[in-house]
Motif scaffolding. Structure first.
Motif, mmCIF file in Angstrom:
data_model
loop_
_atom_site.group_PDB
_atom_site.id
_atom_site.type_symbol
_atom_site.label_atom_id
_atom_site.label_comp_id
_atom_site.label_asym_id
_atom_site.label_seq_id
_atom_site.Cartn_x
_atom_site.Cartn_y
_atom_site.Cartn_z
ATOM 1 N N ASP B 142 -1.395 -2.076 8.953
ATOM 2 C CA ASP B 142 -0.092 -2.152 8.283
ATOM 3 C C ASP B 142 0.288 -0.837 7.582
ATOM 4 O OD1 ASP B 142 -2.105 -2.489 6.509
ATOM 5 O OD2 ASP B 142 -1.643 -4.580 6.034
ATOM 6 N N SER B 143 -0.167 0.273 8.159
ATOM 7 C CA SER B 143 0.244 1.615 7.699
ATOM 8 C C SER B 143 -0.166 1.925 6.265
ATOM 9 C CB SER B 143 1.757 1.814 7.829
ATOM 10 O OG SER B 143 2.203 1.551 9.124
ATOM 11 N N LYS B 144 -1.148 1.210 5.718
ATOM 12 C CA LYS B 144 -1.571 1.482 4.339
ATOM 13 C C LYS B 144 -1.970 2.944 4.181
ATOM 14 C CE LYS B 144 -1.873 -2.342 1.644
ATOM 15 N NZ LYS B 144 -1.485 -3.358 2.585
ATOM 16 N N LEU B 145 -2.909 3.390 5.039
ATOM 17 C CA LEU B 145 -3.357 4.775 4.947
ATOM 18 C C LEU B 145 -2.311 5.726 5.536
ATOM 19 C CD1 LEU B 145 -5.557 6.738 4.100
ATOM 20 C CD2 LEU B 145 -6.577 6.483 6.361
ATOM 21 N N ALA B 146 -1.656 5.285 6.605
ATOM 22 C CA ALA B 146 -0.665 6.148 7.270
ATOM 23 C C ALA B 146 0.406 6.612 6.281
ATOM 24 C CB ALA B 146 -0.031 5.408 8.446
ATOM 25 N N ILE B 147 0.901 5.697 5.451
ATOM 26 C CA ILE B 147 1.919 6.071 4.469
ATOM 27 C C ILE B 147 1.314 6.999 3.418
ATOM 28 C CG2 ILE B 147 3.426 5.205 2.624
ATOM 29 C CD1 ILE B 147 3.961 2.758 4.368
ATOM 30 N N ASP B 148 0.062 6.705 3.040
ATOM 31 C CA ASP B 148 -0.621 7.562 2.076
ATOM 32 C C ASP B 148 -0.767 8.989 2.601
ATOM 33 O OD1 ASP B 148 -1.129 6.666 -0.406
ATOM 34 O OD2 ASP B 148 -3.230 6.144 -0.085
ATOM 35 N N GLY B 150 1.345 10.351 4.657
ATOM 36 C CA GLY B 150 2.662 10.891 5.016
ATOM 37 C C GLY B 150 2.847 10.981 6.518
ATOM 38 N N VAL B 151 2.216 10.064 7.250
ATOM 39 C CA VAL B 151 2.314 10.075 8.706
ATOM 40 C C VAL B 151 3.701 9.592 9.132
ATOM 41 C CG1 VAL B 151 1.518 8.858 10.773
ATOM 42 C CG2 VAL B 151 -0.137 9.825 9.175
#
Lengths: 170, 195
Positions: B142-148, B150-151
């Motif tokens: 659910d993009s937890k790390l991706a958003i962190d 800045g992907v």
């Protein structure tokens, strides 16, 4: 006419829910005040995949994940500024639909006004050089010979508008 | 005839300010230059906010079939590549042979973030089909790390140094040329600097 109105109404009915489709029911918060804040904030955040849409309107999956993250932050008690700051920290100022007012964006904010000023200055300069309006363009008074010729023309010649035209005109 | 001064003063004035007529041309030239410059910029290439900052602490679960989870601890100790991929991502498939070749060279560890799989098993099935270049793989459904991080899309690859600090971000597929001309020398430089 009626049919066209009906078509417009049908179109409006079709399009209206489309605008609200991006935010799905499962991501909305139960607290209407928080949800309202989330909606307002997400309208100011750019979808970083689609570029010209805000994340509130975007159907991109990343936009959805960002909406959910935004709501998590609000639920965790973060202020509006903190929640937006969280996104800016990760995606830069680019994520803001409205660029912030700072040194690097000065030209962006003030440029149009500067151009307007330059334009106004140019127009002002142009008219100042030309002198008062009408000073140059006013026709010179008729000379004696011209006056005499005009009197002659008015007295002897036929009326300026032919009779036929006058009938049609009135 | 009543006001002779505009006519009298205007030749001198226009002679001194002839350059004013070239102002619009200069503005046009400036704008053209700006637009041409903007045309060459790829709007998808957002500069990463993470450059020269440590990767945020994280702990991603390994996908089914893998036992080592991907955590910020795994990254420490040596330079590594952190690659965001997904079985749904077409450009990742294009990049994949280059990653396999990098893994075969054995120059650097590659860690995979299996991003937003609809089904948790999809990523591993994809790796079984196309080869597995990754040292450790973590799942980010659910993009937890991706958003962190800045992907904005996959693939994206971070070059992370031995301390876990991000030194470079590559957006889009790594090509053979990117590897030999950019990433490989950068990794060598980072190792040299660490010694």
């Amino acid at each position: 006419m009626i049919r066209r109105l009906f078509a417009i109404a049908a179109l409006a009915w079709l399009l209206a829910p489309g605008a609200a489709l991006a935010v799905l029911p499962d991501e909305q918060l139960a607290d209407p005040a928080l949800e309202g804040r989330a909606r307002t904030l997400s309208q100011g955040l750019r979808c970083v995949v689609c570029q010209s849409e805000n994340i509130d309107e975007s159907n991109a999956e990343l936009a959805r994940d960002m909406r959910i993250r935004l709501r998590e932050l609000l639920v965790a008690g973060k202020s509006d500024d903190e929640a937006v700051g969280y996104m800016v920290e990760r995606y830069g100022d680019y994520v803001l639909m409205k660029p912030p007012f700072k040194a690097t964006t000065l030209a962006l904010w003030l440029g149009p006004f500067a151009l307007l000023l330059v334009g106004a200055l140019g127009i002002g300069l142009y008219y100042r050089r030309r002198g008062p309006i009408g000073a140059e363009s006013a026709p010179a008074a008729l000379s004696a010979a011209e006056r005499q010729r005009l009197d002659h023309l008015l007295a002897d010649d036929e009326p300026p508008t032919p009779p036929g035209d006058r009938e049609a005109g009135r | 005839m009543t006001s002779p001064d505009p006519q009298a003063s205007s030749p001198a004035r226009s002679g001194g300010r002839r350059w004013v007529y070239f102002l619009p041309l200069a503005v046009l030239a400036g704008l053209t230059g700006l637009f041409l410059f903007g045309l060459g910029n790829d709007p998808r290439l957002l500069p990463s906010q993470l450059i020269n900052r440590p990767l945020p602490e994280f702990a991603l679960e390994a996908p089914p079939g893998r036992d080592r989870p991907l955590t910020s601890e795994v990254l420490k100790g040596d330079v590594s590549l952190v690659n965001i991929f997904g079985s749904w991502c077409v450009a990742c498939l294009q990049e994949h042979p280059v990653l396999r070749q990098i893994a075969a060279e054995g120059v650097v560890r590659i860690h995979g973030i299996d991003w937003r799989e609809k089904n948790p098993a999809d990523g591993m099935a994809w790796l079984r089909r196309h080869g597995d270049p990754y040292d450790a793989v973590g799942q980010d459904p659910d993009s937890k790390l991706a958003i962190d991080l800045g992907v904005t899309g996959a693939p994206e690859t971070f070059v992370v140094d031995a301390q876990g600090v991000v030194r470079y971000k590559h957006v889009g597929p790594i090509t053979q040329q990117d590897w030999t001309e950019k990433l490989k020398p950068l990794i060598a430089d980072l190792r040299k600097a660490a010694q």
